[in-house]
Design a protein around this motif. Structure first.
Motif, mmCIF file in Angstrom:
data_model
loop_
_atom_site.group_PDB
_atom_site.id
_atom_site.type_symbol
_atom_site.label_atom_id
_atom_site.label_comp_id
_atom_site.label_asym_id
_atom_site.label_seq_id
_atom_site.Cartn_x
_atom_site.Cartn_y
_atom_site.Cartn_z
ATOM 1 N N ASN A 210 0.854 -1.186 0.000
ATOM 2 C CA ASN A 210 0.000 0.000 0.000
ATOM 3 C C ASN A 210 0.887 1.232 0.000
ATOM 4 N N ARG A 211 0.640 2.168 -0.929
ATOM 5 C CA ARG A 211 1.509 3.337 -1.035
ATOM 6 C C ARG A 211 1.517 4.160 0.250
ATOM 7 N N ASN A 212 0.418 4.157 0.983
ATOM 8 C CA ASN A 212 0.364 4.927 2.229
ATOM 9 C C ASN A 212 1.272 4.339 3.303
ATOM 10 N N PHE A 213 1.570 3.031 3.188
ATOM 11 C CA PHE A 213 2.477 2.388 4.137
ATOM 12 C C PHE A 213 3.933 2.747 3.854
ATOM 13 N N ILE A 214 4.251 3.036 2.580
ATOM 14 C CA ILE A 214 5.658 3.255 2.224
ATOM 15 C C ILE A 214 5.997 4.729 2.017
ATOM 16 N N TYR A 215 5.004 5.582 1.861
ATOM 17 C CA TYR A 215 5.286 7.010 1.691
ATOM 18 C C TYR A 215 6.125 7.604 2.827
ATOM 19 N N PRO A 216 5.952 7.184 4.093
ATOM 20 C CA PRO A 216 6.747 7.789 5.175
ATOM 21 C C PRO A 216 8.202 7.336 5.248
ATOM 22 N N ILE A 217 8.613 6.378 4.389
ATOM 23 C CA ILE A 217 9.993 5.904 4.441
ATOM 24 C C ILE A 217 10.950 7.090 4.280
ATOM 25 N N GLU A 218 11.863 7.239 5.235
ATOM 26 C CA GLU A 218 12.814 8.347 5.184
ATOM 27 C C GLU A 218 14.004 7.998 4.301
ATOM 28 N N MET A 219 14.520 8.987 3.590
ATOM 29 C CA MET A 219 15.610 8.742 2.668
ATOM 30 C C MET A 219 16.410 10.020 2.457
ATOM 31 N N ASN A 220 17.632 9.866 1.990
ATOM 32 C CA ASN A 220 18.488 10.985 1.637
ATOM 33 C C ASN A 220 18.853 10.851 0.164
ATOM 34 N N VAL A 221 18.678 11.899 -0.603
ATOM 35 C CA VAL A 221 18.944 11.833 -2.033
ATOM 36 C C VAL A 221 19.876 12.969 -2.443
ATOM 37 N N PRO A 222 20.755 12.699 -3.421
ATOM 38 C CA PRO A 222 21.683 13.736 -3.882
ATOM 39 C C PRO A 222 21.013 14.691 -4.864
ATOM 40 N N GLN A 223 21.740 15.715 -5.247
ATOM 41 C CA GLN A 223 21.265 16.639 -6.266
ATOM 42 C C GLN A 223 21.188 15.926 -7.615
ATOM 43 N N ILE A 224 20.473 16.535 -8.561
ATOM 44 C CA ILE A 224 20.150 15.869 -9.820
ATOM 45 C C ILE A 224 21.377 15.436 -10.598
ATOM 46 N N ASP A 225 22.462 16.249 -10.603
ATOM 47 C CA ASP A 225 23.664 15.865 -11.351
ATOM 48 C C ASP A 225 24.282 14.592 -10.795
ATOM 49 N N GLU A 226 24.326 14.482 -9.472
ATOM 50 C CA GLU A 226 24.892 13.271 -8.885
ATOM 51 C C GLU A 226 23.946 12.088 -9.063
ATOM 52 N N GLN A 227 22.649 12.341 -9.059
ATOM 53 C CA GLN A 227 21.685 11.276 -9.371
ATOM 54 C C GLN A 227 21.983 10.675 -10.746
ATOM 55 N N ARG A 228 22.173 11.562 -11.715
ATOM 56 C CA ARG A 228 22.434 11.091 -13.075
ATOM 57 C C ARG A 228 23.769 10.366 -13.180
ATOM 58 N N ALA A 229 24.763 10.828 -12.432
ATOM 59 C CA ALA A 229 26.066 10.163 -12.454
ATOM 60 C C ALA A 229 25.975 8.759 -11.870
ATOM 61 N N ILE A 230 25.248 8.611 -10.773
ATOM 62 C CA ILE A 230 25.066 7.294 -10.155
ATOM 63 C C ILE A 230 24.311 6.375 -11.108
ATOM 64 N N ALA A 231 23.234 6.896 -11.712
ATOM 65 C CA ALA A 231 22.457 6.095 -12.659
ATOM 66 C C ALA A 231 23.304 5.697 -13.864
ATOM 67 N N HIS A 232 24.196 6.584 -14.279
ATOM 68 C CA HIS A 232 25.075 6.292 -15.418
ATOM 69 C C HIS A 232 25.976 5.097 -15.115
ATOM 70 N N ILE A 233 26.577 5.080 -13.939
ATOM 71 C CA ILE A 233 27.468 3.972 -13.567
ATOM 72 C C ILE A 233 26.698 2.656 -13.500
ATOM 73 N N LEU A 234 25.601 2.634 -12.763
ATOM 74 C CA LEU A 234 24.830 1.398 -12.596
ATOM 75 C C LEU A 234 24.202 0.969 -13.915
ATOM 76 N N GLY A 235 23.724 1.940 -14.687
ATOM 77 C CA GLY A 235 23.101 1.616 -15.965
ATOM 78 C C GLY A 235 24.077 1.055 -16.974
ATOM 79 N N THR A 236 25.329 1.531 -16.952
ATOM 80 C CA THR A 236 26.343 0.998 -17.858
ATOM 81 C C THR A 236 26.591 -0.476 -17.584
ATOM 82 N N LEU A 237 26.637 -0.853 -16.310
ATOM 83 C CA LEU A 237 26.801 -2.270 -15.957
ATOM 84 C C LEU A 237 25.606 -3.080 -16.435
#
Length: 403
Positions: free
Chosen positions: A115-142
């Motif tokens: 249920n989305r209402n059960f998982i919406y409160p999950i706390e998380m830390n996320v980087p800025q968009i440039d670092e998001q794309r860099a992380i996705a680039h590394i994992l996506g290349t693999l």
């Protein structure tokens, strides 16, 4: 925690919605992927969500599984799907959600439910968009390399099956010799060497299976294979996430875990062993030492090479119902050539299969690397150098993750 990362919740990171009903009778021919709890499960002629998109299995055996779709798609009601990325990179969001253990947020009882209402409160830390794309680039290349290897392997295995069909089902070399086609032409057209061509007869004769090459025999699968013992049988709950010996299950997923005992079957890249899944009828050649759960039945060729025996038996037994299919599998009739010719086929295709097995091993290594990097990159424990995949450094478009 790494600096410059924003503390937020899953509900602010992405917005989720339950997918939409679409029965089999309602589906229409088209090229739009239908994305359900286990990933793509067919096509339709209309899309309800824009790609790239993400779905999360919300019920059943695929509860909590996360899948990515590059193109517009139909989100099925067996899944939740992202309706708004709130400015976050979709590919990064895929990997971030994939790293969450959703089994802790089961809102159902007997049947798992997300249920989305059960998982919406999950706390998380996320980087800025440039670092998001860099992380996705590394994992996506693999992931892209793993997907490329998978497609190459499908092609190599299809070539091996096509050669077998030409030589031992359609009897193309025999028909060509019977028609008087010059040997050089036959060898060039059908991938034969002169010494192998000489092993084929030049006429067909009647048999209980119709016309077959002269001198060949009709036998059962059980007459050309020997079943091997798997030694100690393992259960999924007893295997570990890591170890020296892989344990096989009955499905296409192959390895379900590992143990540190001696392997039950000593297969190798030069002496592969075939396995038949007693309940699902799935078959594959295994090129590494392994153990298995109950009803994974290994076998080798008897009087012929195992690679030939595997191809001769491949696809003979279709799934009927959830039962033991081995006795039915053994009585299927096949056309068997001389041992020299069968073994000659194995020598020809072994180089193709060896290449596929090496690519599979490489993919396993890359998958392990990806799974090791994933939590470290997504927690900020491992930071991406600003010269790797950052948008403001002119990096290429990030690679596409695979399901």
């Amino acid at each position: 925690m790494a600096g410059e990362w924003q503390h937020t919740t899953l509900g602010k990171f992405v917005s989720l919605q339950r997918g939409h009903d679409l029965t089999e009778s309602e589906r229409k021919p088209g090229a739009v992927p239908v994305m359900g709890s286990a990933g793509q499960n067919g096509f339709h002629d209309a899309a309800l969500a824009k790609g790239p998109g993400i779905v999360i299995g919300r019920s059943g055996a695929s509860f909590g599984q996360v899948h990515y779709c590059l193109v517009d798609y139909w989100p099925h009601n067996t899944a939740l799907y992202v309706t708004n990325f709130h400015g976050n990179d979709p590919q990064f969001a895929y990997y971030f959600l994939k790293n969450i253990n959703f089994t802790r947020y089961n809102s159902g009882s007997a049947q798992p439910s997300l249920n989305r209402n059960f998982i919406y409160p999950i706390e998380m830390n996320v980087p800025q968009i440039d670092e998001q794309r860099a992380i996705a680039h590394i994992l996506g290349t693999l992931d892209d390399k793993i997907e490329l290897n998978r497609r190459m392997n499908e092609t190599l295995e299809a070539i091996a099956r096509a050669i077998f069909k030409s030589w031992f089902v359609d009897f193309d070399p025999v028909r060509a010799k019977a028609s008087g086609e010059p040997p050089d032409s036959i060898c060039c057209r059908l991938g034969l060497t002169p010494d192998l061509l000489a092993l084929f007869p030049d006429r067909l004769v009647d048999s209980e299976l119709g016309e077959i090459p002269e001198g060949w025999e009709v036998q059962t699968v059980g007459e050309v294979i020997d079943r091997l013992s798997i030694g100690k049988k393992y259960e999924q709950k007893t295997v570990k996430a890591a170890g020296k010996v892989p344990v096989l299950d009955q499905g296409k997923s192959g390895i379900i875990g590992y143990h540190d005992d001696e392997p039950g079957v000593a297969a190798s890249i030069d002496s592969p062993v075939a396995v038949f899944a007693n309940h699902t009828c799935y078959m594959r050649l295994i090129y590494f030492p392994f153990s298995a759960i109950q009803n994974v039945l290994p076998f080798v060729g008897k009087g012929v090479d195992t690679i030939w025996a595997f191809h001769a038996a491949f696809g003979k037994q279709s799934f009927i119902e959830y039962k033991g299919h081995w006795p039915d599998f053994l009585i299927h009739k096949i056309v068997v050539p001389g041992m020299k010719l069968a073994n000659g086929f194995s020598r020809v295709v072994h180089s193709l299969l060896k290449m596929a097995w090496e690519k599979e091993s490489e993919s396993n290594t890359l998958g392990t690397l990806r799974d090791t990097l994933l939590p470290k990159l997504l927690s900020g424990e491992l930071r991406v150098p600003k010269t790797v995949g950052w948008a403001d450094e002119g990096s290429p478009t990030p690679a596409s993750p695979q399901n």
